[in-house]
Design a protein around this motif. Structure first.
Motif, PDB file in Angstrom:
ATOM      1  N   SER A 102      -6.952  33.344  11.220  1.00 65.01           N
ATOM      2  CA  SER A 102      -7.197  34.611  10.542  1.00 65.01           C
ATOM      3  C   SER A 102      -6.930  35.785  11.475  1.00 65.01           C
ATOM      4  O   SER A 102      -6.375  36.803  11.061  1.00 65.01           O
ATOM      5  CB  SER A 102      -8.623  34.655  10.003  1.00 65.01           C
ATOM      6  N   GLY A 103      -7.286  35.650  12.734  1.00 64.47           N
ATOM      7  CA  GLY A 103      -7.041  36.712  13.705  1.00 64.47           C
ATOM      8  C   GLY A 103      -5.567  36.971  13.921  1.00 64.47           C
ATOM      9  O   GLY A 103      -5.133  38.127  14.042  1.00 64.47           O
ATOM     10  N   GLU A 104      -4.777  35.909  13.982  1.00 66.94           N
ATOM     11  CA  GLU A 104      -3.324  36.056  14.151  1.00 66.94           C
ATOM     12  C   GLU A 104      -2.712  36.755  12.938  1.00 66.94           C
ATOM     13  O   GLU A 104      -1.835  37.608  13.084  1.00 66.94           O
ATOM     14  CB  GLU A 104      -2.672  34.697  14.352  1.00 66.94           C
ATOM     15  N   ILE A 105      -3.186  36.398  11.771  1.00 68.06           N
ATOM     16  CA  ILE A 105      -2.672  37.028  10.547  1.00 68.06           C
ATOM     17  C   ILE A 105      -3.078  38.499  10.519  1.00 68.06           C
ATOM     18  O   ILE A 105      -2.246  39.382  10.288  1.00 68.06           O
ATOM     19  CB  ILE A 105      -3.184  36.291   9.293  1.00 68.06           C
ATOM     20  N   ALA A 106      -4.348  38.781  10.770  1.00 69.32           N
ATOM     21  CA  ALA A 106      -4.853  40.154  10.703  1.00 69.32           C
ATOM     22  C   ALA A 106      -4.152  41.060  11.699  1.00 69.32           C
ATOM     23  O   ALA A 106      -3.927  42.245  11.409  1.00 69.32           O
ATOM     24  CB  ALA A 106      -6.358  40.160  10.941  1.00 69.32           C
ATOM     25  N   SER A 107      -3.773  40.536  12.851  1.00 68.42           N
ATOM     26  CA  SER A 107      -3.133  41.372  13.867  1.00 68.42           C
ATOM     27  C   SER A 107      -1.761  41.869  13.434  1.00 68.42           C
ATOM     28  O   SER A 107      -1.221  42.805  14.022  1.00 68.42           O
ATOM     29  CB  SER A 107      -3.025  40.607  15.186  1.00 68.42           C
ATOM     30  N   ARG A 108      -1.193  41.270  12.415  1.00 68.47           N
ATOM     31  CA  ARG A 108       0.135  41.657  11.923  1.00 68.47           C
ATOM     32  C   ARG A 108       0.094  42.845  10.965  1.00 68.47           C
ATOM     33  O   ARG A 108       1.143  43.357  10.585  1.00 68.47           O
ATOM     34  CB  ARG A 108       0.773  40.482  11.180  1.00 68.47           C
ATOM     35  N   THR A 151       1.755  42.806   0.477  1.00 69.78           N
ATOM     36  CA  THR A 151       1.072  42.276   1.660  1.00 69.78           C
ATOM     37  C   THR A 151       0.884  40.774   1.548  1.00 69.78           C
ATOM     38  O   THR A 151       1.087  40.045   2.522  1.00 69.78           O
ATOM     39  CB  THR A 151      -0.283  42.980   1.868  1.00 69.78           C
ATOM     40  N   ARG A 152       0.545  40.288   0.375  1.00 69.98           N
ATOM     41  CA  ARG A 152       0.349  38.840   0.207  1.00 69.98           C
ATOM     42  C   ARG A 152       1.670  38.092   0.341  1.00 69.98           C
ATOM     43  O   ARG A 152       1.721  37.014   0.933  1.00 69.98           O
ATOM     44  CB  ARG A 152      -0.349  38.557  -1.121  1.00 69.98           C
ATOM     45  N   ARG A 153       2.747  38.665  -0.186  1.00 69.35           N
ATOM     46  CA  ARG A 153       4.060  38.029  -0.002  1.00 69.35           C
ATOM     47  C   ARG A 153       4.435  38.005   1.472  1.00 69.35           C
ATOM     48  O   ARG A 153       4.967  37.004   1.972  1.00 69.35           O
ATOM     49  CB  ARG A 153       5.135  38.762  -0.818  1.00 69.35           C
ATOM     50  N   ASP A 189      -1.824  46.611   9.447  1.00 69.58           N
ATOM     51  CA  ASP A 189      -2.568  47.810   9.803  1.00 69.58           C
ATOM     52  C   ASP A 189      -3.840  47.990   8.979  1.00 69.58           C
ATOM     53  O   ASP A 189      -4.636  48.872   9.274  1.00 69.58           O
ATOM     54  CB  ASP A 189      -1.687  49.056   9.615  1.00 69.58           C
ATOM     55  N   CYS A 190      -4.020  47.204   7.954  1.00 73.33           N
ATOM     56  CA  CYS A 190      -5.183  47.392   7.089  1.00 73.33           C
ATOM     57  C   CYS A 190      -6.450  46.837   7.754  1.00 73.33           C
ATOM     58  O   CYS A 190      -6.384  46.049   8.693  1.00 73.33           O
ATOM     59  CB  CYS A 190      -4.967  46.745   5.726  1.00 73.33           C
ATOM     60  N   ALA A 191      -7.584  47.269   7.255  1.00 72.49           N
ATOM     61  CA  ALA A 191      -8.874  46.825   7.784  1.00 72.49           C
ATOM     62  C   ALA A 191      -9.079  45.340   7.487  1.00 72.49           C
ATOM     63  O   ALA A 191      -8.507  44.798   6.539  1.00 72.49           O
ATOM     64  CB  ALA A 191      -9.999  47.646   7.154  1.00 72.49           C
ATOM     65  N   TRP A 192      -9.915  44.701   8.299  1.00 71.60           N
ATOM     66  CA  TRP A 192     -10.169  43.267   8.120  1.00 71.60           C
ATOM     67  C   TRP A 192     -10.639  42.912   6.706  1.00 71.60           C
ATOM     68  O   TRP A 192     -10.157  41.931   6.136  1.00 71.60           O
ATOM     69  CB  TRP A 192     -11.157  42.744   9.167  1.00 71.60           C
ATOM     70  N   PRO A 193     -11.564  43.677   6.094  1.00 74.10           N
ATOM     71  CA  PRO A 193     -11.983  43.303   4.731  1.00 74.10           C
ATOM     72  C   PRO A 193     -10.815  43.262   3.743  1.00 74.10           C
ATOM     73  O   PRO A 193     -10.788  42.413   2.854  1.00 74.10           O
ATOM     74  CB  PRO A 193     -12.994  44.389   4.351  1.00 74.10           C
TER      75      PRO A 193
END
Length: 99
Positions: A42-48, A25-27, A50-54
């Motif tokens: 951060s929102g743009e990254i998170a939307s990519r 995931t980090r790669r 399926d994992c939870a925000w934390p």
């Protein structure tokens, strides 16, 4: 406090960067940032993902601690910037030893 030697600091940098790169995931976060111009919120990254925000937040923290991401506040949101120079300096110099 004693400042670490150059060699000790280089080893610490290698450990941080390669530990950050050890997770898929980090790669992927680094690749997405690179292909999207190097900066995303951060929102743009998170939307990519399926994992939870934390979970995403922890991945971003590991990348930031390794020096591969810089963060700046934009109002209430954080923008993450890829530091390709750091990635190339640490990982690239290690890989060059094998040429």
């Amino acid at each position: 406090m004693v400042k670490p030697s150059r060699g000790a600091q280089d080893l610490r940098d290698l450990d941080l960067v390669f530990a950050a790169l050890a997770h898929q995931t980090r790669r992927t976060i680094l690749l997405v940032l690179h292909t999207r111009g190097g900066v995303m919120t951060s929102g743009e990254i998170a939307s990519r993902f399926d994992c939870a925000w934390p979970t995403t937040s922890r991945h971003l923290g590991v990348l930031q601690e390794a020096g591969l991401l810089a963060v700046e506040l934009r109002g209430r949101e954080r923008a993450y910037r890829l530091d390709k120079d750091r990635l190339n300096a640490v990982a690239g110099s290690w890989l060059e030893r094998f040429h």
